[in-house]
Design a protein around this motif. Sequence first.
Motif, PDB file in Angstrom:
ATOM      1  N   MET A   1      71.920  38.838 -15.066  1.00 49.08           N
ATOM      2  CA  MET A   1      72.881  39.607 -14.291  1.00 49.08           C
ATOM      3  C   MET A   1      73.611  38.681 -13.330  1.00 49.08           C
ATOM      4  SD  MET A   1      72.163  42.764 -11.725  1.00 49.08           S
ATOM      5  CE  MET A   1      72.601  44.213 -12.620  1.00 49.08           C
ATOM      6  N   GLN A   2      74.930  38.715 -13.392  1.00 49.91           N
ATOM      7  CA  GLN A   2      75.754  37.848 -12.558  1.00 49.91           C
ATOM      8  C   GLN A   2      75.971  38.474 -11.183  1.00 49.91           C
ATOM      9  OE1 GLN A   2      79.472  36.881 -14.385  1.00 49.91           O
ATOM     10  NE2 GLN A   2      79.902  35.236 -12.967  1.00 49.91           N
ATOM     11  N   GLN A   3      75.815  37.673 -10.151  1.00 44.43           N
ATOM     12  CA  GLN A   3      75.998  38.145  -8.781  1.00 44.43           C
ATOM     13  C   GLN A   3      77.486  38.308  -8.477  1.00 44.43           C
ATOM     14  OE1 GLN A   3      74.261  35.598  -5.858  1.00 44.43           O
ATOM     15  NE2 GLN A   3      74.595  37.029  -4.198  1.00 44.43           N
ATOM     16  N   GLN A   4      77.816  39.354  -7.740  1.00 45.47           N
ATOM     17  CA  GLN A   4      79.205  39.585  -7.351  1.00 45.47           C
ATOM     18  C   GLN A   4      79.644  38.545  -6.325  1.00 45.47           C
ATOM     19  OE1 GLN A   4      79.737  43.597  -5.924  1.00 45.47           O
ATOM     20  NE2 GLN A   4      80.259  44.278  -7.985  1.00 45.47           N
ATOM     21  N   PRO A   5      80.952  38.220  -6.323  1.00 44.60           N
ATOM     22  CA  PRO A   5      81.453  37.254  -5.337  1.00 44.60           C
ATOM     23  C   PRO A   5      81.320  37.803  -3.919  1.00 44.60           C
ATOM     24  CG  PRO A   5      83.261  38.190  -6.633  1.00 44.60           C
ATOM     25  CD  PRO A   5      81.989  38.713  -7.214  1.00 44.60           C
ATOM     26  N   PHE A   6      81.305  36.895  -2.957  1.00 43.25           N
ATOM     27  CA  PHE A   6      81.053  37.277  -1.562  1.00 43.25           C
ATOM     28  C   PHE A   6      82.014  38.337  -1.050  1.00 43.25           C
ATOM     29  CE2 PHE A   6      84.077  33.781  -0.929  1.00 43.25           C
ATOM     30  CZ  PHE A   6      84.897  34.273   0.054  1.00 43.25           C
ATOM     31  N   TRP A   7      83.278  38.299  -1.446  1.00 43.24           N
ATOM     32  CA  TRP A   7      84.258  39.255  -0.922  1.00 43.24           C
ATOM     33  C   TRP A   7      84.027  40.671  -1.455  1.00 43.24           C
ATOM     34  CZ3 TRP A   7      85.565  35.464  -4.419  1.00 43.24           C
ATOM     35  CH2 TRP A   7      86.065  35.879  -5.648  1.00 43.24           C
ATOM     36  N   LYS A   8      83.200  40.815  -2.471  1.00 44.94           N
ATOM     37  CA  LYS A   8      82.844  42.137  -2.969  1.00 44.94           C
ATOM     38  C   LYS A   8      81.508  42.603  -2.392  1.00 44.94           C
ATOM     39  CE  LYS A   8      85.422  42.005  -7.258  1.00 44.94           C
ATOM     40  NZ  LYS A   8      85.409  42.340  -8.678  1.00 44.94           N
ATOM     41  N   GLN A   9      80.754  41.671  -1.830  1.00 44.72           N
ATOM     42  CA  GLN A   9      79.450  41.979  -1.256  1.00 44.72           C
ATOM     43  C   GLN A   9      79.497  42.264   0.244  1.00 44.72           C
ATOM     44  OE1 GLN A   9      76.337  39.143  -2.085  1.00 44.72           O
ATOM     45  NE2 GLN A   9      77.410  38.455  -3.905  1.00 44.72           N
ATOM     46  N   LYS A  10      80.453  41.644   0.918  1.00 49.20           N
ATOM     47  CA  LYS A  10      80.510  41.709   2.378  1.00 49.20           C
ATOM     48  C   LYS A  10      81.806  42.349   2.845  1.00 49.20           C
ATOM     49  CE  LYS A  10      78.195  37.226   3.040  1.00 49.20           C
ATOM     50  NZ  LYS A  10      78.370  35.899   3.680  1.00 49.20           N
ATOM     51  N   SER A  11      81.743  42.917   4.031  1.00 49.71           N
ATOM     52  CA  SER A  11      82.980  43.357   4.671  1.00 49.71           C
ATOM     53  C   SER A  11      83.630  42.133   5.297  1.00 49.71           C
ATOM     54  CB  SER A  11      82.676  44.398   5.760  1.00 49.71           C
ATOM     55  OG  SER A  11      82.079  43.772   6.876  1.00 49.71           O
ATOM     56  N   LEU A  12      84.892  42.243   5.644  1.00 46.10           N
ATOM     57  CA  LEU A  12      85.566  41.111   6.279  1.00 46.10           C
ATOM     58  C   LEU A  12      84.875  40.703   7.583  1.00 46.10           C
ATOM     59  CD1 LEU A  12      89.294  42.034   5.599  1.00 46.10           C
ATOM     60  CD2 LEU A  12      88.041  40.088   4.663  1.00 46.10           C
ATOM     61  N   LYS A  13      84.314  41.658   8.286  1.00 49.34           N
ATOM     62  CA  LYS A  13      83.635  41.351   9.553  1.00 49.34           C
ATOM     63  C   LYS A  13      82.334  40.587   9.328  1.00 49.34           C
ATOM     64  CE  LYS A  13      85.624  44.907  12.395  1.00 49.34           C
ATOM     65  NZ  LYS A  13      85.431  45.676  13.595  1.00 49.34           N
ATOM     66  N   GLU A  14      81.797  40.624   8.120  1.00 44.10           N
ATOM     67  CA  GLU A  14      80.540  39.942   7.818  1.00 44.10           C
ATOM     68  C   GLU A  14      80.739  38.515   7.292  1.00 44.10           C
ATOM     69  OE1 GLU A  14      77.680  43.596   6.405  1.00 44.10           O
ATOM     70  OE2 GLU A  14      79.245  42.932   5.007  1.00 44.10           O
ATOM     71  N   LEU A  15      81.975  38.117   7.045  1.00 41.57           N
ATOM     72  CA  LEU A  15      82.233  36.796   6.478  1.00 41.57           C
ATOM     73  C   LEU A  15      81.979  35.689   7.489  1.00 41.57           C
ATOM     74  CD1 LEU A  15      85.601  37.405   4.568  1.00 41.57           C
ATOM     75  CD2 LEU A  15      83.258  37.655   3.711  1.00 41.57           C
ATOM     76  N   ASN A  16      81.446  34.570   6.997  1.00 40.85           N
ATOM     77  CA  ASN A  16      81.327  33.412   7.875  1.00 40.85           C
ATOM     78  C   ASN A  16      82.696  32.736   7.948  1.00 40.85           C
ATOM     79  OD1 ASN A  16      81.639  31.484   5.721  1.00 40.85           O
ATOM     80  ND2 ASN A  16      79.457  31.708   5.229  1.00 40.85           N
ATOM     81  N   GLU A  17      82.825  31.710   8.770  1.00 42.77           N
ATOM     82  CA  GLU A  17      84.135  31.088   8.992  1.00 42.77           C
ATOM     83  C   GLU A  17      84.737  30.517   7.703  1.00 42.77           C
ATOM     84  OE1 GLU A  17      86.310  27.670  11.721  1.00 42.77           O
ATOM     85  OE2 GLU A  17      84.258  28.247  12.191  1.00 42.77           O
ATOM     86  N   ALA A  18      83.934  29.846   6.898  1.00 39.63           N
ATOM     87  CA  ALA A  18      84.433  29.261   5.644  1.00 39.63           C
ATOM     88  C   ALA A  18      84.885  30.356   4.676  1.00 39.63           C
ATOM     89  CB  ALA A  18      83.366  28.387   5.001  1.00 39.63           C
ATOM     90  N   GLU A  19      84.116  31.418   4.571  1.00 37.72           N
ATOM     91  CA  GLU A  19      84.500  32.530   3.697  1.00 37.72           C
ATOM     92  C   GLU A  19      85.785  33.182   4.193  1.00 37.72           C
ATOM     93  OE1 GLU A  19      80.034  33.950   2.252  1.00 37.72           O
ATOM     94  OE2 GLU A  19      80.863  34.724   4.131  1.00 37.72           O
ATOM     95  N   TRP A  20      85.870  33.403   5.503  1.00 40.45           N
ATOM     96  CA  TRP A  20      87.066  34.009   6.103  1.00 40.45           C
ATOM     97  C   TRP A  20      88.312  33.186   5.758  1.00 40.45           C
ATOM     98  CZ3 TRP A  20      88.576  38.404   8.465  1.00 40.45           C
ATOM     99  CH2 TRP A  20      89.810  38.380   9.144  1.00 40.45           C
ATOM    100  N   GLU A  21      88.244  31.893   5.980  1.00 38.84           N
ATOM    101  CA  GLU A  21      89.392  31.022   5.711  1.00 38.84           C
ATOM    102  C   GLU A  21      89.740  31.002   4.225  1.00 38.84           C
ATOM    103  OE1 GLU A  21      91.501  29.501   7.813  1.00 38.84           O
ATOM    104  OE2 GLU A  21      90.423  30.332   9.514  1.00 38.84           O
ATOM    105  N   SER A  22      88.742  31.091   3.354  1.00 38.34           N
ATOM    106  CA  SER A  22      89.005  31.034   1.916  1.00 38.34           C
ATOM    107  C   SER A  22      89.662  32.297   1.382  1.00 38.34           C
ATOM    108  CB  SER A  22      87.714  30.755   1.140  1.00 38.34           C
ATOM    109  OG  SER A  22      86.856  31.879   1.140  1.00 38.34           O
ATOM    110  N   VAL A  23      89.603  33.375   2.127  1.00 42.83           N
ATOM    111  CA  VAL A  23      90.265  34.618   1.709  1.00 42.83           C
ATOM    112  C   VAL A  23      91.783  34.446   1.737  1.00 42.83           C
ATOM    113  CG1 VAL A  23      90.691  37.031   2.374  1.00 42.83           C
ATOM    114  CG2 VAL A  23      88.352  36.156   2.289  1.00 42.83           C
ATOM    115  N   CYS A  24      92.284  33.627   2.635  1.00 39.31           N
ATOM    116  CA  CYS A  24      93.733  33.377   2.705  1.00 39.31           C
ATOM    117  C   CYS A  24      94.180  32.715   1.412  1.00 39.31           C
ATOM    118  CB  CYS A  24      94.063  32.496   3.898  1.00 39.31           C
ATOM    119  SG  CYS A  24      95.832  32.114   4.021  1.00 39.31           S
ATOM    120  N   ASP A  25      95.222  33.275   0.778  1.00 37.00           N
ATOM    121  CA  ASP A  25      95.698  32.718  -0.491  1.00 37.00           C
ATOM    122  C   ASP A  25      96.756  31.633  -0.304  1.00 37.00           C
ATOM    123  OD1 ASP A  25      98.169  34.045  -0.018  1.00 37.00           O
ATOM    124  OD2 ASP A  25      97.483  35.810  -1.097  1.00 37.00           O
ATOM    125  N   ARG A  26      97.143  31.343   0.933  1.00 38.36           N
ATOM    126  CA  ARG A  26      98.123  30.301   1.260  1.00 38.36           C
ATOM    127  C   ARG A  26      99.506  30.595   0.688  1.00 38.36           C
ATOM    128  NH1 ARG A  26      94.034  29.720   3.876  1.00 38.36           N
ATOM    129  NH2 ARG A  26      92.841  27.834   4.116  1.00 38.36           N
TER     130      ARG A  26
END
Length: 145
Positions: A1-26
């Motif tokens: 069973m494949q684990q879901q990516p972090f953005w599907k597992q966590k709310s935006l408020k639960e993201l760490n700094e690296a995850e938060w920054e990676s959400v930006c698509d530039r």
Amino acid sequence: MQQQPFWKQKSLKELNEAEWESVCDRCGKCCVLKLEDVDTMEIYYTDVSCKLLDCDNCSCTDYANRKQLVPDCVTLTPDGLDALHWMPQSCAYRLLHEGKDLPDWHPLVTGKKESTHLSGNSVAGQITCELEVEDADMPDHIREW
């Protein structure tokens, strides 16, 4: 069973700094100047960028100091997500905040940091720096992104 990516597992408020920054698509759309109709409150995007945005690759030329150099630069935080009405419909923060998924061209989905630009979903190469445009000419630069 494949684990879901972090953005599907966590709310935006639960993201760490690296995850938060990676959400930006530039895409650079949040860094183009916007005009607001004072009567209707409608937001109009332009093809004029903040003076700190590199117009060719949509990266901030001084990200760490942007707020000091451009005082009205909005720093997105998990606590400010309810004020995203001015962000583009395609903004990953906005999409996730609204319970939607990331688009198939998003770098987190494709695994390629340049996928936003390659898919035509960025403003790269299509904008002019605000230092080159007179304020009175801004309405001539309204653009549908």
